[in-house]
Design a protein around this motif. Structure first.
Motif, short mmCIF file in Angstrom:
data_model
loop_
_atom_site.label_atom_id
_atom_site.label_comp_id
_atom_site.label_asym_id
_atom_site.label_seq_id
_atom_site.Cartn_x
_atom_site.Cartn_y
_atom_site.Cartn_z
N ASP A 136 23.58 50.85 -40.13
CA ASP A 136 23.59 52.16 -39.48
C ASP A 136 23.43 51.97 -37.97
N LEU A 137 24.45 52.43 -37.20
CA LEU A 137 24.42 52.28 -35.74
C LEU A 137 23.92 53.54 -35.04
N PHE A 138 23.71 54.61 -35.77
CA PHE A 138 23.35 55.88 -35.12
C PHE A 138 21.91 55.85 -34.64
N GLN A 139 21.74 56.03 -33.33
CA GLN A 139 20.42 56.11 -32.71
C GLN A 139 20.25 57.52 -32.15
N PRO A 140 19.51 58.40 -32.85
CA PRO A 140 19.41 59.80 -32.41
C PRO A 140 18.92 59.95 -30.98
N ALA A 141 17.99 59.11 -30.56
CA ALA A 141 17.44 59.25 -29.21
C ALA A 141 18.46 58.90 -28.14
N GLU A 142 19.45 58.08 -28.48
CA GLU A 142 20.45 57.67 -27.50
C GLU A 142 21.67 58.59 -27.49
N ALA A 143 21.80 59.41 -28.51
CA ALA A 143 22.94 60.33 -28.56
C ALA A 143 22.78 61.42 -27.52
N ARG A 144 23.89 61.93 -27.03
CA ARG A 144 23.87 63.01 -26.05
C ARG A 144 24.44 64.27 -26.67
N VAL A 145 23.79 65.38 -26.34
CA VAL A 145 24.26 66.68 -26.81
C VAL A 145 24.88 67.39 -25.62
N ILE A 146 26.15 67.70 -25.71
CA ILE A 146 26.87 68.30 -24.59
C ILE A 146 27.47 69.64 -25.02
N GLN A 147 27.61 70.52 -24.06
CA GLN A 147 28.31 71.78 -24.28
C GLN A 147 29.64 71.66 -23.56
N GLN A 148 30.65 71.29 -24.29
CA GLN A 148 31.91 70.87 -23.68
C GLN A 148 32.80 72.03 -23.29
N GLU A 149 32.78 73.14 -24.03
CA GLU A 149 33.61 74.32 -23.79
C GLU A 149 35.09 73.92 -23.63
N PRO A 150 35.75 73.57 -24.72
CA PRO A 150 37.14 73.08 -24.62
C PRO A 150 38.11 74.13 -24.10
N GLU A 151 37.77 75.42 -24.20
CA GLU A 151 38.68 76.46 -23.74
C GLU A 151 38.22 77.07 -22.42
#
Length: 797
Positions: A136-151
């Protein structure tokens, strides 16, 4: 387990009270540090007990000959859905194997998107499988949460979040497996379920599966849209019905350029809980309620009611909503489909298509005009006739009204429309669902028709001295929707900037061209006629051998061959289009008299070319009219042949006569008697052919006219679409942009794909047009290249 308290050693001179104060400070600082750590907006954990994850195939293998992957192999694409009451859970599971260094970027580019207003995201894991070992490579603390707003470029905000993990140490040969669950459903649908299961992809898939757990006794309608090889099985698990759709070795579906939006490309299935269109109409009617009028609404209605006739009041209300309420959508949660209250929209003076439609309906009803909102799909049009009814069929809202006994369809988001109702063109959406409790079926929106050219480009060249400069006056007249489109462009682009673009277009042909006088624009808003005037001065108008080339460049965007001529899908044709291009040359020297009229009728267009020369004036008059919005695959060869037939008539050259006339003599013929006899026979045949063609003068005129057209038609049509912002290549998404880049031919003749890392993207805004400028280097000759693209994908509601 009992806590173990360790003794505290007091420093000399430190009292117990000081120690207590010190411990309190440390406790507070620790609590503050913990409180400062932001809570993650997602959870990490195993899937729910109802989920049955599929194993990853050992090797997908090619679906058919010639479909072996080069960078990424999609081993597994799986989705499992559970519907219970108003709640929904979606489990998504995939596995992709890296086959080359280029595939690493694709496999590790992971975004887990969700709407926090009604969805919860649970990440089960992101695993790397290498040499049989799963980690398992997923590290929750290293993940980024972004609000990308594609439209965002369309001024739409939905508040969706994306979790972006950063994976370490992924190499060629690794398999990356991703699994997560989205829990929750948009409350705007009131617990009603509908889904689209796309079976085919633009790439082969080793194992595709879709599993649905559905409450027993609850109605569900399924419609298959050309999904061959898909197996379907059902079983009863307690009080739930299990439906499994599955296929192994799914072949890639190869798309083509310019496929109409109403033509499905990928095989898919539709699942819907809605019984009929009345079911959908009643759902929408509850969202588009006309509320009690506020003081602000009453004041606006009183202002509009001062207009003398119902038609004038309708136009005034429409123009107010179109032009004075700007387009901006806040579409978070239920407001993805539910409009904001009209009073709120009026006060803040912005809203999306739903908001503006409900506001317009409210104003019109206050003026005593019958009106209702209507839901449409901007791309699917007539394809909706074959759909199962669903609330997710639409991406845009407009207004249906009846004024003076006349049925009208109007788009409140279409700004700067002018002219009266007599010449009003309905929007090109094909089908609509009128939002009213009594609606039982889709309505047909009449297709716009053009009886006269809506674009007329009139170029006049005056070249009275072959050694002196010439002048060029260009008058472009636009009417109807073409005038509206140009008006919108001018609202966001200055006249001087527009002049610069047009000037540089002509400068591609004449390097020594200058602007003789500034561009001017005449806008008759009553008749909706917009005229642009350009004036240029051209040095070295005639070439060194006294020749000049002319081309009906207006039609380059319409009369072009498709990228794929052997097609499985129809070819989209811009429709309706009616354009005229006239070129007038006023020369100082006599031109050859004559007239020609050529007509080419293709499967989707009608083309005419008139050539008239009289004394010192030459007139080239061209007309193009589209007849359909698409060409079926079986008529593509006929269409290409017709397009090529127009090439001989879209180019022309003029050759001035020589200043010196010299008498040339030739020695008498010699040879044997047989050769003389053959010569006499050949001469007789030639004379017969000349007489059959109307005589030597007529034959000479026809041959010369044909040669002039033929010699330069292809030369001018060599200009590529995408070279400028005005000839931007239409696309429907990033995938089509990349595939189109691979087909663009460089001047060196190469068409090979440029490395993605060498592509540079730049956003270009021209009025309401949002373009993408892509720049790169040709991998063959290292020449700098560029192309403009315009995304024609569907607009969100």
């Amino acid at each position: 387990m009992p806590r173990i308290f360790r003794p505290v050693l007091l420093a000399p001179g430190l009292s117990p009270a000081s120690v207590l104060l010190l411990c309190l400070c440390l406790s507070l600082s620790t609590g503050t540090a913990r409180a400062a750590t932001p809570a993650l907006p997602f959870r990490v954990g195993p899937p729910a007990a109802w989920v049955k994850p599929l194993p990853i195939p050992a090797d997908s293998g090619p679906a058919s000959a010639g479909e072996e992957e080069t960078s990424v192999s999609r081993l597994l694409v799986e989705e499992q859905v559970r519907v219970s009451g108003h709640s929904q859970e979606h489990y998504l599971h995939s596995a992709r194997k890296v086959l080359s260094p280029q595939g690493i970027d694709s496999v590790t580019d992971i975004q887990l998107s969700f709407d926090p207003t009604y969805q919860k995201l649970t990440v089960h894991g992101i695993w790397r499988i290498r040499d049989g070992r799963r980690e398992d490579l997923f590290q929750p603390a290293e993940a980024r949460v972004i609000q990308q707003e594609p439209e965002l470029q369309n001024r739409l905000y939905n508040g969706a979040l994306s979790v972006v993990p950063f994976l370490r140490d992924v190499r060629v040969g690794d398999t990356v497996e991703v699994a997560y669950t989205l829990e929750g459903a948009n409350p705007v649908f009131g617990g009603r379920f509908s889904d689209f299961v796309v079976v085919g992809k633009p790439f082969p898939v080793g194992h595709f599966a879709y599993r649905l757990l559905w409450p027993e006794g609850r109605s569900l309608y399924v419609r298959d849209f050309a999904a061959p090889g898909l197996t379907r099985s059902e079983a009863l698990l307690g009080n739930e019905r299990e439906i499994i759709l599955e296929r192994r070795h799914v072949p890639a579906v190869h798309s083509e350029d310019n496929v109409p939006g109403w033509q499905p490309v990928y095989p898919w299935l539709q699942l819907s809980e809605y019984k009929d269109w009345n079911d959908v109409a009643r759902w929408a009617s509850a969202l588009f309620q006309v509320p009690a009028r506020s003081k602000a609404l009453e004041q606006e209605i009183r202002r509009l009611s001062k207009e003398p006739t119902p038609e004038a009041r309708f136009v005034a209300a429409l123009r107010f909503v179109q032009d004075e309420v700007r387009y901006l959508g806040i579409e978070m949660g239920p407001n993805s489909h539910q409009p904001h209250p009209p009073d709120e929209v009026l006060q803040r003076r912005f809203g999306d298509c739903k908001d503006k439609s409900l506001l317009l309906v409210t104003l019109l009803k206050g003026l005593g005009i019958d009106a209702q909102p209507a839901l449409v799909n901007t791309g699917l049009t007539q394809l909706l006739d074959g759909w199962r009814p669903t609330a997710r069929a639409f991406d845009h809202a407009i207004v249906h009204a009846t004024v003076g006994g006349r049925e009208l369809w109007v788009d409140p988001t279409a700004t700067l429309e002018r002219g009266g109702l007599d010449s009003y063109e309905p929007p090109p959406y094909g089908r609509a669902l009128i939002v009213a409790p009594g609606t039982t079926e889709l309505s047909v929106i009449p297709a716009p028709t053009l009886k006269e050219p809506s674009v007329f480009v009139d170029e006049t060249y005056v070249a009275t001295d072959r050694d002196g400069p010439a002048t060029l006056d260009v008058v472009t007249t636009r009417t109807g929707e073409s005038a509206n489109a140009m008006r919108r462009m001018l609202a966001g682009t200055s006249v001087s900037e527009l002049s610069r673009f047009y000037f540089n277009y002509y400068a591609k042909k004449d390097a020594k061209i200058t602007v003789a006088s500034p561009m001017t624009v005449d806008d008759d808003t009553v008749k909706n006629v917009l005229v642009v005037h350009e004036h240029y001065r051209i040095e070295d108008f005639w070439s060194s051998d006294a020749r000049r080339d002319f081309s009906a460049h207006t039609f380059h965007a319409y009369l072009k061959e498709p990228g794929y001529s052997r097609r499985a899908f129809p070819l989209e044709v811009e429709h309706p289009v009616f354009a005229r291009h006239r070129i007038t040359l006023k020369s100082g020297e006599p031109l050859h008299d004559g007239a020609d009229h050529d007509v080419v009728d293709g499967p989707a267009f009608h083309f005419e070319a008139d050539t008239r020369a009289d004394g010192k004036t030459l007139v080239l008059d061209y007309r193009y009219q589209s007849l359909a919005d698409a060409v079926p695959p079986e008529r593509i060869a006929e269409y290409v042949k017709a397009v090529r037939a127009t090439e001989d008539n879209r180019g022309y050259y003029v050759q001035l006569g020589s200043r010196e006339r010299r008498l040339r003599t030739s020695p008498p013929p010699s040879g044997e008697a047989g050769a003389i006899l053959l010569g006499v026979i050949a001469t007789c045949v030639v004379l017969w052919f000349v007489i059959a063609q109307g005589g030597p003068v007529e034959l000479w005129r026809k041959g010369r006219a044909w040669g002039r057209r033929r010699a330069f038609a292809r030369k001018f049509d060599a200009s590529h679409q995408g070279d400028s912002a005005w000839s931007a290549i239409p696309i429907t998404g990033p995938q089509e942009l990349l595939s189109t880049l691979g087909r663009l031919r460089c001047a060196c003749g190469a068409t090979s794909d440029a490395p993605r890392e060498s592509l540079r993207h730049e956003a270009v805004v021209l009025g309401e047009r949002h373009l993408t400028l892509v720049q790169w280097q040709c991998p063959t000759c290292a020449r700098a290249r560029r192309a403009y693209f315009e995304d024609k994908g569907s607009r969100a509601a």
